[in-house]
Every structure is written in structure tokens, then in C-alpha cells.
Scaffold this active site. Structure first.
Site, PDB file in Angstrom:
ATOM      1  CB  THR A 174       0.797  -3.762   6.339  1.00 41.76           C
ATOM      2  OG1 THR A 174      -0.539  -3.747   5.826  1.00 41.76           O
ATOM      3  CG2 THR A 174       1.428  -2.398   6.208  1.00 41.76           C
ATOM      4  CG  ASP A 175      -2.351  -7.565   3.442  1.00 38.24           C
ATOM      5  OD1 ASP A 175      -2.723  -6.728   4.282  1.00 38.24           O
ATOM      6  OD2 ASP A 175      -2.918  -7.718   2.333  1.00 38.24           O
TER       7      ASP A 175
ATOM      8  CB  SER B  76       2.854  -7.919   1.269  1.00 38.46           C
ATOM      9  OG  SER B  76       1.674  -8.037   2.026  1.00 38.46           O
TER      10      SER B  76
ATOM     11  CB  THR C 249      -0.929  -0.028   1.234  1.00 37.29           C
ATOM     12  OG1 THR C 249      -1.826  -1.124   1.067  1.00 37.29           O
ATOM     13  CG2 THR C 249      -1.722   1.258   1.391  1.00 37.29           C
TER      14      THR C 249
END
Ligand code: ASP
Length: 347
Positions: A99-100, A67, A24
């Protein structure tokens, strides 16, 4: 970042490498068709470059992906590059990514890079075009953190929302909030306030249980299976046929399964390493409390290996890398126990 008295910085300017992998923080949604990772490293650094003083940032754009596309092969590649940079005199490293999967990727880097130098992983919850985009602040904080030698020896950290989390504990605990990252076992180990690192807790150094040179490029597939109320775990009968080389089982509570799952689990554990974690996401797997069929004592007695303090996702990263090194069941058990002791002080 301007240097101020009291900052533990190397002789200025300090030298940082910034690796960018998408997510993101690197996403745009110019045509309103949904955000996609498109921005390269220089474009990420641009908006914060003016705030970064006394730090030379070398930018390396590695990938522009969500990710979920990252794999352990990416972690192995990046770890090798980082080891080279630090060997060439860089003072620290920042990695931006989605961030996942940050909690797994950062932990893989912790296992793969043996260094005292700061390694900081960051991302963003709001893309650069969104109101209140958090990427520039996270990146500026991370560059400051990576060049602040107070983080030397603290292991790989994740910096988000002005909090510093140890890679070994951090989890993405909310799907959308900028305060999505927590470390349920310990809390954040530090904060960034007024642009400076405050390190409240220094995590113990982890024993080096992975030799990256021995990890084969294609790390072994490991199933992560989480117990759920009423499930009989029938997938366990298929794990060998499906080509898995190991299993991480997230048991209930302190590491428990229903009695009907014990025989299938013992059968799998006779053919490949089965690591027992807790689905609670914090706290250690128990070792000596319960004695019923399917309890932690029963399962460990049948050859399951304790994940110790590691949650299931992090235990899966460790098991995959160990199996990639050709580790036997016994080697796996020893490595998990060593890592646990080094992290907790437990003898
Ligand atoms: N879907 C994004 C990713 O992990 C989420 C983020 O970066 O925050 O790539």
C-alpha cells in the site's frame, strides 16, 4: 461472488486476471523477524476462493516485494500484460501490491491502459497473520468490483476497507490504520456494501496523453521537491548535474515559493520542464490570484507548468512518462493542460 438480479455483470462466469506484486497482503512473519512479502497469487486467492462464485480468476504472480521496490518499469510491464488480457476477452483486472506506493502505481496504470474495463488495485494494512487481517476482505471486494461492469469506464480504482477511490485522487493518509486511504479532493467515489458495488460518483474519462508504445523502458528521472518553511531550495542548483530530466515542485498553498527561490527555479525551468503542484495534497494549483514574487502567477509566467488538480506524486508520474516519450517542454505543458481539462471540465 454469486450473481444477483440487478448486478451489471457480463454473461457469467466473468473472467478476471489477478496480478500479485507483494506488499503486506502477501507478507508472513512466521519466525517473528518481521513481516516480509512471500506469498504468491494462489496463496492469496486461497482464503477467499470459496466466496468467489461466477468469476473465473486467472492468477499471475508477478513479484513478491515491498512496494517501495516497484518502479515505473514494473508499471509499464504490467500495463502491457493488462492490455493483452483485456484484448483477449478478460472482463476485468485486480492487482494486489503494497500500500505504500499504491497511489502512484495505480495512477501510472490509469495513464498507461486505455480501457473501459474495470481495473482495481488493492492491498492490506495488516498482514495475513495479524489479528483482523484485512487482505482477504479487500481481495474479495476487489474481485467483485472488477467483475461488476458498473465500474466500466470509471478509470483505475483503488479498493480498500470497502471504499472505492479513483486512482487520480487517492492517497495513503495514515501509516497503519485500515482506513488509511482517502481522496482529499473528492472523497471516495463509491463503496462496497453487502458485497456489491455502490458507485456514487463517476469520474470523467481522462484524455489519453500517454502513448505507452512511445515510452522508453527507462523513464526519465524526475525530482519531486516539496517546499518547507525557511528552506532556500539550494538543491535546485544541482538538479541538472544530478541527471534529472525534470522537476515537480510542491509549492506552498496554491503554488507559492519564497522570493529567493524564484531565480533558481526560473534557471532550472529554462533547461527542463518544471511542474508546479501544491504541497497541500488537494485542490488545484491557482492560476490568477496572487501577484507577489514567488506567487503562482509569477512562477507560471516564468515558465513553470501547472500540475492542475494532480498532487506532486501523481504529477511526477505523469511527467516521468511524458519525458520517457521524448516530450518537449511545450508537449508537457499541453499534456498537463489536457489532462486537467478532461478531469475537471474546466475550459
Ligand atoms: N510496506 C508495505 C508495502 O507497501 C506496506 C503495505 O503493503 O501495506 O509494501
Amino acid at each position: 461472488m454469486s450473481s444477483e438480479p440487478g448486478h451489471l455483470r457480463p454473461p457469467s462466469p466473468s473472467r478476471i486476471t489477478l496480478y500479485t506484486l507483494g506488499g503486506t497482503i502477501a507478507s508472513t512473519d512466521d519466525d517473528a523477524s518481521g513481516a516480509r512479502p512471500r506469498l504468491e497469487g494462489a496463496e492469496l486467492l486461497g482464503p477467499v476462493a470459496a466466496t468467489v462464485r461466477d468469476v473465473e480468476v486467472e492468477v499471475v504472480s508477478v513479484r513478491q516485494v515491498a512496494s517501495v521496490e516497484l518502479t515505473l518499469a514494473d508499471a509499464l510491464y504490467l500495463a502491457q500484460r493488462i492490455r493483452g488480457d483485456l484484448g483477449d476477452g478478460q472482463d476485468g483486472v485486480v492487482i494486489t501490491q503494497g500500500t505504500d506506493t499504491i497511489e502512484e502505481f495505480a495512477f501510472a496504470l490509469e495513464l498507461l491502459v486505455d480501457t473501459e474495463s474495470p481495473i482495481v488495485v488493492t492491498g492490506a494494512m495488516r498482514h495475513p497473520g495479524a489479528l483482523g487481517a484485512d487482505g482477504p476482505a479487500n481481495l474479495a471486494a476487489s474481485i467483485g468490483a472488477a467483475s461488476d461492469q458498473v465500474l466500466r469506464g470509471a478509470g483505475v480504482v483503488v479498493v480498500m476497507n470497502d471504499e472505492i477511490h479513483a486512482a487520480r485522487f487517492v492517497r495513503k493518509s495514515n501509516s497503519a490504520n485500515v482506513a488509511a486511504f482517502t481522496s482529499p479532493s473528492t472523497g471516495a467515489i463509491g463503496r462496497i456494501t453487502e458485497g456489491r458495488v455502490r458507485l456514487y460518483v463517476r469520474p470523467p474519462r481522462l484524455d489519453r496523453v500517454i502513448d505507452p508504445a512511445r515510452v522508453a523502458g527507462n523513464v526519465a528521472p524526475v525530482l519531486l521537491f516539496s517546499c518547507a518553511l525557511g528552506d532556500d531550495g539550494r538543491v535546485l542548483d544541482r538538479v541538472a548535474d544530478l541527471g534529472y530530466a525534470g522537476v515537480v515542485l510542491e509549492g506552498f498553498g496554491g503554488g507559492h515559493v519564497p522570493a529567493r527561490m524564484v531565480a533558481p527555479l526560473a534557471k532550472v525551468a529554462a533547461t527542463m520542464p518544471v511542474v508546479l503542484a501544491s504541497r497541500t495534497g488537494s485542490g488545484d494549483v491557482l492560476a490568477s490570484t496572487y501577484g507577489y514574487d514567488g506567487s503562482e502567477r509569477d512562477l507560471l509566467g516564468r515558465g513553470l507548468i501547472s500540475a492542475g488538480f494532480l498532487d506532486g506524486r501523481k504529477a511526477r508520474i505523469l511527467l516521468s512518462l511524458l519525458l520517457g516519450m521524448g516530450a518537449s517542454r511545450e508537449d508537457v505543458a499541453v499534456a498537463f493542460a489536457r489532462l486537467h481539462r478532461s478531469a475537471t471540465g474546466l475550459r
